[in-house]
Design an enzyme around this catalytic site. Structure first.
Site, short mmCIF file in Angstrom:
data_model
loop_
_atom_site.label_atom_id
_atom_site.label_comp_id
_atom_site.label_asym_id
_atom_site.label_seq_id
_atom_site.Cartn_x
_atom_site.Cartn_y
_atom_site.Cartn_z
N SER A 1 0.80 -1.23 0.00
CA SER A 1 0.00 0.00 0.00
C SER A 1 0.83 1.27 0.00
O SER A 1 0.35 2.33 -0.42
CB SER A 1 -0.94 0.00 1.21
OG SER A 1 -0.22 -0.23 2.41
N HIS B 1 -0.72 5.65 6.83
CA HIS B 1 -0.23 5.67 5.46
C HIS B 1 0.08 7.10 5.03
O HIS B 1 -0.48 8.05 5.57
CB HIS B 1 -1.26 5.06 4.51
CG HIS B 1 -1.31 3.57 4.57
ND1 HIS B 1 -2.04 2.89 5.51
CD2 HIS B 1 -0.71 2.62 3.81
CE1 HIS B 1 -1.90 1.60 5.34
NE2 HIS B 1 -1.09 1.40 4.31
#
EC number: 3.1.1.3
Length: 268
Positions: free
Chosen positions: A44, A250
């Site tokens: 990711s 993230h």
């Protein structure tokens, strides 16, 4: 490519020149095509989870047009660009589902992988929701995995990349430190934050070592993210987002363009 003008009055010279040109053309045709395609592999952090602007056809892989591989390709116009990085990917997923585009025509490969194998998501959940001792214990388990098992899994992926793309320059992209220390940070103690950062350093060390063993370049993003960690004044990482938990921890779009892209530019 040079262009030759043939000037001659004698048929023998014309024929000789024609034969020479035919030989040159044959030699040129035999030369292999330049390896200048780009393939972006990984998890990711490469697909761009957290950056938004997801490509609809990528589905649950959540590949973003604001992810550093997409930004690099847009700026450098490789002959081909294959974006196979996928949210949640582990080393086995790369081997089974991401290597298809690699070939002798691949000139650049980038990859971030290893965090999911080491149990990053579970570790962060434990540290956010549970006690300090539980957090430290879970980190110790992750670090033991990184030392004992992850190197072999990385070697398997890196060897497969070399086999399928023998002409490629390969950049292994690391992970940032997540927290700024010495500041007030709601929800996590200084001890937890310090341990999480050390775990990131631990993982990056192993990634760099295995990359070097395969002749790959390690792209270290910790420097570019300095001053932009969580609990800083201008974080480039998402904190816990209970409405969209998958984006937690993230990089934001700014983290991709300001933290990751410069490292890929420098390493590629």
């Amino acid at each position: 490519m040079r262009r030759f003008r043939l000037v001659g009055f004698l048929s023998s010279l014309v024929l000789a020149a024609g034969a020479a040109l035919t030989g040159a053309a044959t030699a040129q045709a035999a030369q292999p095509a330049a390896a200048d395609g780009y393939v972006a592999l990984g998890d990711s952090y490469s697909s761009g989870v957290g950056a938004g602007s997801y490509i609809s056809s990528s589905g649950d892989c959540k590949r973003s047009t604001k992810a550093h591989p997409y930004l690099w390709a847009a700026a450098h116009s490789p002959s081909t660009f294959d974006f196979t990085a996928c949210s949640g990917a582990r080393t086995g997923d790369v081997l089974s589902g991401q290597l298809g585009p690699l070939s002798s025509g691949t000139g650049l490969v980038s990859i971030s992988i290893g965090g999911n194998d080491a149990g990053f998501a579970d570790t962060m959940t434990t540290c956010v929701l549970q006690s300090e001792s539980s957090c430290l214990s879970r980190i110790a388990t992750a670090e033991a995995y990184v030392d004992s098992t992850l190197p072999g899994k990385l070697d398997g992926v890196y060897s497969a990349i070399s086999d399928k793309a023998p002409n490629a320059h390969v950049v292994v992209i690391g992970y940032p430190r997540f927290y700024k220390l010495g500041t007030t940070c709601i929800g996590l103690s200084e001890t937890k934050r310090t341990a999480i950062n050390k775990a990131s350093d631990h993982l990056n060390t192993v990634l760099a070592q295995r990359a070097a063993a395969h002749g790959f370049t390690f792209g270290d993003v910790r420097t570019t993210f300095t001053g932009h960690e969580l609990c800083s004044g201008s974080p480039w990482l998402h904190s816990v987002n209970w409405l969209n938990i998958g984006e937690s921890y993230h990089p934001t779009a700014a983290g991709q363009s300001g933290g990751y892209l410069p490292v890929l530019n420098g390493a590629a």
